[in-house]
Design a protein around this motif. Structure first.
Motif, PDB file in Angstrom:
ATOM      1  N   ALA A   1      -5.876  10.191   1.491  1.00 16.04           N
ATOM      2  CA  ALA A   1      -5.378   9.218   1.527  1.00 16.04           C
ATOM      3  C   ALA A   1      -5.067   9.445   3.546  1.00 16.04           C
ATOM      4  CB  ALA A   1      -4.028   9.640   0.477  1.00 16.04           C
ATOM      5  N   MET A   2      -3.966   8.192   3.446  1.00 16.14           N
ATOM      6  CA  MET A   2      -3.897   7.925   4.365  1.00 16.14           C
ATOM      7  C   MET A   2      -1.560   8.118   4.731  1.00 16.14           C
ATOM      8  SD  MET A   2      -6.472   7.653   5.878  1.00 16.14           S
ATOM      9  CE  MET A   2      -5.870   7.531   8.222  1.00 16.14           C
ATOM     10  N   ARG A   3      -1.588   8.854   6.151  1.00 15.59           N
ATOM     11  CA  ARG A   3       0.033   9.014   5.815  1.00 15.59           C
ATOM     12  C   ARG A   3       0.605   8.823   7.407  1.00 15.59           C
ATOM     13  NH1 ARG A   3       2.680  14.914   4.900  1.00 15.59           N
ATOM     14  NH2 ARG A   3       2.383  13.842   2.566  1.00 15.59           N
TER      15      ARG A   3
ATOM     16  N   ARG B   1      -5.170   1.974  -2.381  1.00 15.13           N
ATOM     17  CA  ARG B   1      -4.804   1.167  -1.098  1.00 15.13           C
ATOM     18  C   ARG B   1      -5.614   0.874  -0.006  1.00 15.13           C
ATOM     19  NH1 ARG B   1      -3.637  -3.297  -4.926  1.00 15.13           N
ATOM     20  NH2 ARG B   1      -1.765  -2.816  -6.267  1.00 15.13           N
ATOM     21  N   THR B   2      -5.850   2.240   0.064  1.00 19.70           N
ATOM     22  CA  THR B   2      -6.486   2.276   1.498  1.00 19.70           C
ATOM     23  C   THR B   2      -8.108   2.559   1.652  1.00 19.70           C
ATOM     24  OG1 THR B   2      -5.898   5.015   1.345  1.00 19.70           O
ATOM     25  CG2 THR B   2      -4.791   2.455   2.796  1.00 19.70           C
ATOM     26  N   GLU B   3      -8.465   2.800   0.062  1.00 22.41           N
ATOM     27  CA  GLU B   3      -9.864   3.856  -0.171  1.00 22.41           C
ATOM     28  C   GLU B   3     -10.919   2.376   0.825  1.00 22.41           C
ATOM     29  OE1 GLU B   3     -13.110   4.833  -4.394  1.00 22.41           O
ATOM     30  OE2 GLU B   3     -10.906   3.858  -4.183  1.00 22.41           O
TER      31      GLU B   3
ATOM     32  N   PRO C   1       0.089  -1.009  -0.264  1.00 21.51           N
ATOM     33  CA  PRO C   1       0.146   0.189  -0.032  1.00 21.51           C
ATOM     34  C   PRO C   1       0.718   1.012  -0.210  1.00 21.51           C
ATOM     35  CG  PRO C   1       0.041  -1.153   2.525  1.00 21.51           C
ATOM     36  CD  PRO C   1       0.832  -1.988   1.156  1.00 21.51           C
ATOM     37  N   VAL C   2       1.934   1.171   0.164  1.00 18.52           N
ATOM     38  CA  VAL C   2       2.856   2.203   0.296  1.00 18.52           C
ATOM     39  C   VAL C   2       3.366   3.082  -1.284  1.00 18.52           C
ATOM     40  CG1 VAL C   2       5.557   3.033   1.111  1.00 18.52           C
ATOM     41  CG2 VAL C   2       4.017   1.161   2.526  1.00 18.52           C
TER      42      VAL C   2
END
Length: 232
Positions: free
Chosen positions: A171-173, A107-109, A83-84
């Motif tokens: 998105a995620m971080r 990849r995080t949706e 997912p990165v």
């Protein structure tokens, strides 16, 4: 009244309090360990040291190295499921003090905050309980750009924060830092900015002088060349 999302996050936190992931280590992200030298991270990522970007050279050497993992499985034509999307490594005097991990939106949706917390907790254990932090220092540029914090892990030496960014696609971080080095880097960065501002007039005068000298040199070379072949 707590809404459903808050209840879900709390439920995950309570569940995770009962067990801590084996081998959890707040000082690293995957195989990357905080405190590592530039050469070590360059070797692990396969990014040439020539790609390292120097941010400041004084009062401390501050550098960044950006890495995008392969989107393909090694030796296969299949897409990677990693997912990165990108990792940014930041160094203070050749010591890795911060790792910023951006996960790809595709990849995080659909994953909820609780889903992400549960996944991150397999590496770092139960998240810290939310607290009201009074008199906290002003946020760094990275913290401001990262968006809304979702959950935190950490101890006196390390901090791990999961963010849901405000960028397109939400998105995620994940930001992993070594606290003492991060504080030293923040102070060095602020001092470097002050030094740049103080030295700006002198640098501009030097630039203008060099520009004039380069112009005179070019004109003289043109004069010599043209004089040698000129015929009225």
């Amino acid at each position: 009244m707590m809404n459903g999302r808050t209840l879900a996050i709390c439920a995950v936190g309570i569940t995770l309090l009962g067990h801590r992931a084996e081998g959890q280590d707040l000082s690293r992200y995957r195989t990357f360990e905080l405190g590592s030298a530039v050469a070590s991270i360059s070797t692990l990522t396969g990014v040439a040291s020539s790609e390292v970007k120097t941010i400041h050279q004084r009062p401390a050497l501050m550098q960044d190295l950006a890495w995008r993992p392969s989107r393909w499985v090694s030796g296969s034509s299949k897409n990677s499921t990693d997912p990165v999307d990108q990792v940014l490594f930041s160094f203070y005097n050749d010591q890795l003090f911060r790792i910023v991990v951006d996960y790809g939106h595709e990849r995080t949706e659909g994953m909820t905050d609780a889903d992400m917390i549960e996944a991150i907790s397999t590496s770092y254990g139960a998240p810290l309980a939310p607290t009201v932090r009074a008199g906290v220092r002003s946020p760094s540029r990275i913290e401001t750009e990262s968006g809304s914090p979702v959950a935190r892990w950490g101890d006196a030496e390390h901090a791990v924060v999961l963010y849901r960014t405000s960028s397109y696609g939400r998105a995620m971080r994940l930001v992993v830092t070594k606290v003492p080095l991060d504080e030293a880097a923040r102070k060095a960065d602020a001092q470097a900015v002050r030094l740049d501002d103080q030295e700006a007039p002198r640098r501009e005068l030097a630039r203008q002088k060099k520009e004039r000298e380069d112009g005179l040199d070019a004109a003289e070379k043109a004069r010599v060349t043209n004089k040698a072949v000129f015929r009225p």
